[in-house]
Design an enzyme around this catalytic site. Sequence first.
Site, PDB file in Angstrom:
ATOM      1  N   LYS A 124      18.896  15.774  15.380  1.00 56.68           N
ATOM      2  CA  LYS A 124      19.792  15.811  16.539  1.00 56.68           C
ATOM      3  C   LYS A 124      19.074  15.322  17.798  1.00 56.68           C
ATOM      4  CE  LYS A 124      21.582  19.047  19.831  1.00 56.68           C
ATOM      5  NZ  LYS A 124      21.556  20.451  20.252  1.00 56.68           N
ATOM      6  N   ASP A 142      26.055  18.413  17.435  1.00 55.12           N
ATOM      7  CA  ASP A 142      25.729  19.800  17.775  1.00 55.12           C
ATOM      8  C   ASP A 142      26.919  20.682  17.409  1.00 55.12           C
ATOM      9  OD1 ASP A 142      27.647  19.284  19.694  1.00 55.12           O
ATOM     10  OD2 ASP A 142      26.419  19.941  21.389  1.00 55.12           O
TER      11      ASP A 142
END
Length: 214
Positions: A124, A142
């Site tokens: 991420k 997310d």
Amino acid sequence: MVKQLDYKTIREIFTRFQEAEAEPKGELDHVNAYTLVVAVALSAQATDKGVNRATAELFKIADTPQKMLELGEEQLIEHIKTIGLYRNKAKNVIKLSKILVDDYGGEVPNSRAALESLPGVGRKTANVVLNMWWHYPSQAVDTHIFRFGNRSGVAVGKDVVAVERAIEDHIPVDFSLHAHHWMILHGRYTCTARKPKCAACLVRDLCMFEDKNL
């Protein structure tokens, strides 16, 4: 799990997002690629606002890997101790800073594999940095994107990697650069985990969420 939306519907959703905010921006403060890496790494299980408060003074004195090493772990902790998991995060920031100095000449590499090899930097974080700094259409999934993608049908998947792949596969490429920012902001402020603001949602009529409130 809701059904994956078709191309026409997804295109309309992102057309509306684009019309509402043509150039969405990430909310983490940074001054260069290095401070962006640090800010995103610190943001795990913390709010962007909380990270920005902690880094406001930090980045004035430690905006390069070498300066961070000179500051040292204990002084770094003093700056970020209001952030969750701050001790472990401080260790990782110091470790990644040393690697950047020793192996990359103090520069932040711009490949996903190289970024992911840094302590405290996962997929991420790497995708956020690639997107925000190098304008590569990577998709950083997310909790907000995962929730919105699955609720709406925009990007359906059982885990974050599946949702990332669904975004890459289904969102038209002319929206791909800003796609993750539009979805993060929509999930953070409108399609919230509790009491989603469906009445104020730009795409309510297109969304597959069965529990849309009136």
